[in-house]
Scaffold this active site. Sequence first.
Site, PDB file in Angstrom:
ATOM      1  N   ASN A 230       4.077  -7.711   6.758  1.00 25.05           N
ATOM      2  CA  ASN A 230       4.867  -7.090   7.821  1.00 25.05           C
ATOM      3  C   ASN A 230       4.124  -5.978   8.555  1.00 25.05           C
ATOM      4  OD1 ASN A 230       4.909  -5.506   5.485  1.00 25.05           O
ATOM      5  ND2 ASN A 230       6.768  -4.458   6.118  1.00 25.05           N
ATOM      6  N   GLU A 231       2.786  -5.960   8.444  1.00 25.43           N
ATOM      7  CA  GLU A 231       2.015  -4.836   8.968  1.00 25.43           C
ATOM      8  C   GLU A 231       2.338  -4.480  10.418  1.00 25.43           C
ATOM      9  OE1 GLU A 231       0.921  -6.947   6.808  1.00 25.43           O
ATOM     10  OE2 GLU A 231      -0.329  -5.914   5.349  1.00 25.43           O
TER      11      GLU A 231
ATOM     12  N   LEU B 239       0.836  -1.195   0.000  1.00 23.00           N
ATOM     13  CA  LEU B 239       0.000   0.000   0.000  1.00 23.00           C
ATOM     14  C   LEU B 239       0.872   1.247   0.000  1.00 23.00           C
ATOM     15  CD1 LEU B 239      -2.127  -2.128   0.639  1.00 23.00           C
ATOM     16  CD2 LEU B 239      -3.084  -0.581   2.325  1.00 23.00           C
TER      17      LEU B 239
ATOM     18  N   GLY C 270       1.026  -5.389   1.116  1.00 22.84           N
ATOM     19  CA  GLY C 270       0.087  -5.432  -0.014  1.00 22.84           C
ATOM     20  C   GLY C 270       0.695  -6.087  -1.248  1.00 22.84           C
TER      21      GLY C 270
HETATM   22  C1  LIG Z   1      -7.958  -1.996   9.904  1.00 22.72           C
HETATM   23  C2  LIG Z   1      -7.063  -1.798   8.713  1.00 22.72           C
HETATM   24  C3  LIG Z   1      -5.681  -1.417   9.077  1.00 22.72           C
HETATM   25  C4  LIG Z   1      -4.803  -1.030   7.927  1.00 22.72           C
HETATM   26  C5  LIG Z   1      -4.223  -2.197   7.242  1.00 22.72           C
HETATM   27  C6  LIG Z   1      -3.372  -1.786   6.107  1.00 22.72           C
HETATM   28  C7  LIG Z   1      -2.643  -2.948   5.487  1.00 22.72           C
HETATM   29  C8  LIG Z   1      -1.364  -2.447   4.945  1.00 22.72           C
HETATM   30  C9  LIG Z   1      -0.748  -2.991   3.966  1.00 22.72           C
HETATM   31  C10 LIG Z   1       0.485  -2.391   3.379  1.00 22.72           C
HETATM   32  O1  LIG Z   1       0.859  -2.744   2.303  1.00 22.72           O
HETATM   33  S1  LIG Z   1       1.323  -1.156   4.255  1.00 22.72           S
HETATM   34  C11 LIG Z   1       2.839  -0.862   3.328  1.00 22.72           C
HETATM   35  C12 LIG Z   1       3.883  -1.813   3.796  1.00 22.72           C
HETATM   36  N1  LIG Z   1       5.061  -1.684   2.990  1.00 22.72           N
HETATM   37  C13 LIG Z   1       6.279  -1.661   3.497  1.00 22.72           C
HETATM   38  O2  LIG Z   1       6.489  -1.764   4.689  1.00 22.72           O
HETATM   39  C14 LIG Z   1       7.414  -1.494   2.527  1.00 22.72           C
HETATM   40  C15 LIG Z   1       8.204  -0.280   2.826  1.00 22.72           C
HETATM   41  N2  LIG Z   1       9.276  -0.134   1.853  1.00 22.72           N
HETATM   42  C16 LIG Z   1      10.419  -0.846   1.903  1.00 22.72           C
HETATM   43  O3  LIG Z   1      10.646  -1.697   2.729  1.00 22.72           O
HETATM   44  C17 LIG Z   1      11.448  -0.512   0.863  1.00 22.72           C
HETATM   45  O4  LIG Z   1      11.113   0.728   0.321  1.00 22.72           O
HETATM   46  C18 LIG Z   1      11.545  -1.543  -0.280  1.00 22.72           C
HETATM   47  C19 LIG Z   1      10.180  -1.842  -0.896  1.00 22.72           C
HETATM   48  C20 LIG Z   1      12.162  -2.852   0.243  1.00 22.72           C
HETATM   49  C21 LIG Z   1      12.462  -0.965  -1.371  1.00 22.72           C
HETATM   50  O5  LIG Z   1      13.690  -0.593  -0.817  1.00 22.72           O
HETATM   51  P1  LIG Z   1      14.644   0.401  -1.636  1.00 22.72           P
HETATM   52  O6  LIG Z   1      15.881   0.558  -0.814  1.00 22.72           O
HETATM   53  O7  LIG Z   1      14.797  -0.075  -3.029  1.00 22.72           O
HETATM   54  O8  LIG Z   1      13.833   1.769  -1.754  1.00 22.72           O
HETATM   55  P2  LIG Z   1      13.624   2.882  -0.627  1.00 22.72           P
HETATM   56  O9  LIG Z   1      14.779   3.820  -0.649  1.00 22.72           O
HETATM   57  O10 LIG Z   1      13.308   2.249   0.685  1.00 22.72           O
HETATM   58  O11 LIG Z   1      12.306   3.607  -1.123  1.00 22.72           O
HETATM   59  C22 LIG Z   1      12.329   4.463  -2.260  1.00 22.72           C
HETATM   60  C23 LIG Z   1      11.261   5.537  -2.067  1.00 22.72           C
HETATM   61  O12 LIG Z   1       9.984   4.903  -1.998  1.00 22.72           O
HETATM   62  C24 LIG Z   1       9.324   5.275  -0.799  1.00 22.72           C
HETATM   63  N3  LIG Z   1       8.468   4.149  -0.355  1.00 22.72           N
HETATM   64  C25 LIG Z   1       8.864   2.910  -0.073  1.00 22.72           C
HETATM   65  N4  LIG Z   1       7.822   2.150   0.264  1.00 22.72           N
HETATM   66  C26 LIG Z   1       6.729   2.928   0.192  1.00 22.72           C
HETATM   67  C27 LIG Z   1       5.335   2.711   0.420  1.00 22.72           C
HETATM   68  N5  LIG Z   1       4.832   1.506   0.785  1.00 22.72           N
HETATM   69  N6  LIG Z   1       4.501   3.747   0.253  1.00 22.72           N
HETATM   70  C28 LIG Z   1       4.964   4.963  -0.124  1.00 22.72           C
HETATM   71  N7  LIG Z   1       6.277   5.228  -0.353  1.00 22.72           N
HETATM   72  C29 LIG Z   1       7.140   4.219  -0.198  1.00 22.72           C
HETATM   73  C30 LIG Z   1      10.443   5.579   0.165  1.00 22.72           C
HETATM   74  O13 LIG Z   1       9.988   6.392   1.210  1.00 22.72           O
HETATM   75  C31 LIG Z   1      11.420   6.269  -0.741  1.00 22.72           C
HETATM   76  O14 LIG Z   1      10.939   7.596  -0.923  1.00 22.72           O
HETATM   77  P3  LIG Z   1      11.937   8.843  -1.167  1.00 22.72           P
HETATM   78  O15 LIG Z   1      12.851   8.888   0.004  1.00 22.72           O
HETATM   79  O16 LIG Z   1      12.651   8.524  -2.453  1.00 22.72           O
HETATM   80  O17 LIG Z   1      11.020  10.013  -1.242  1.00 22.72           O
END
Ligand SMILES: CCCCCCC/C=C/C(=O)SCCNC(=O)CCNC(=O)[C@H](O)C(C)(C)COP(=O)(O)OP(=O)(O)OC[C@H]1O[C@@H](n2cnc3c(N)ncnc32)[C@H](O)[C@@H]1OP(=O)(O)O
Length: 299
Positions: A174-175, A105, A150
Amino acid sequence: MALVAGRKTFAAGKTLLLRAGVWLGAEAAARGGNGARRFVSQRVLVESDVTAGIATIKFKNPPVNSLSLEFLTEFIICLEKLENDKTYRGLILTSDCPGIFSAGLDLREMCGKNLAHYAEYWRAIQETWLKLYLSNMVLVAAINGASPAGGCLMALSSDYRVLADNPRYRIGLNETLLGIVAPFWFKDVLVNTIGHRAAEHALQLGLLFQPTEALQVGMVDQVVPEDQVQSTALSVMTEWLAIPDHARQLTKSMMRKATADNLIKQREADIQNFVSFVSRDSIQKSLQVYLEKLKQKKH
Ligand SMILES: CCCCCCC/C=C/C(=O)SCCNC(=O)CCNC(=O)[C@H](O)C(C)(C)COP(=O)(O)OP(=O)(O)OC[C@H]1O[C@@H](n2cnc3c(N)ncnc32)[C@H](O)[C@@H]1OP(=O)(O)O
């Protein structure tokens, strides 16, 4: 080449609002006559082999294929188009962004927005999952990168998962690490895939599995060298497409319907639950801290 933005009428007679991106008309792209078609929207790339009846969707929402509302809107339109076009019996899901299948997400859709936005966003997440999980097509996930939360749900909603053998490509729900709780239907899909005990363990600890661990726990079906992910997905697809459609589809529905119905019957309540959960001050703070940590990781 036809570039269309705005309202588009699809083959099945349905009119959908194309909120973002452009669409390259299949008819125009098909003129090559080699059975290959290519649809292009801004964030979702669709390649298809008409003769084999197989389409490939490549997520193209850099840098990390987060499931933003714009991405989901385009993705749902593509899925609907393929589902309604009886040419396609199989769909491969993969990524166009090196090293990332999907970061899950888009946390920016869940932070600092209004309640109506959260509701719209969650409805799109539900819709995406229902379309994937109940698809009549064979879905094979060719997981060529990291796949948390997600991103993992999208893979788990496929019929078969092939993961590239790279220790950086971790997959899991990993939520809890973000201070949030995976919704019951994420949990249901995980339980259906790896069983209750392993799911309880993985969910509480927010485990992200490396490929060998993911294979061991049953989260993926095959781990292969990175350069063989697409060819393996294709040969798995060929095997699955050898089964008569009607028998396979009815069996898939028999296995999945109860899980999907569980969400369908309480969709609105699930949206309200998400909105009230995500708009809490404590949750907003947790998400902001997590996003900040991600940003600072580089510095
Ligand atoms: C009752 C209901 C409750 C709610 C339930 C909701 C269920 C939730 C489901 C979800 O999916 S929550 C999202 C979970 N995702 C993560 O934890 C992943 C986080 N990201 C990472 O671990 C890493 O980014 C990566 C995917 C392993 C990639 O690593 P890499 O080193 O290649 O890139 P980064 O430098 O970390 O990231 C680049 C850039 O992208 C931004 N970003 C990363 N992930 C997200 C995201 N999920 N959403 C928005 N933005 C994201 C990160 O901040 C970087 O941004 P900038 O610094 O370039 O601006």
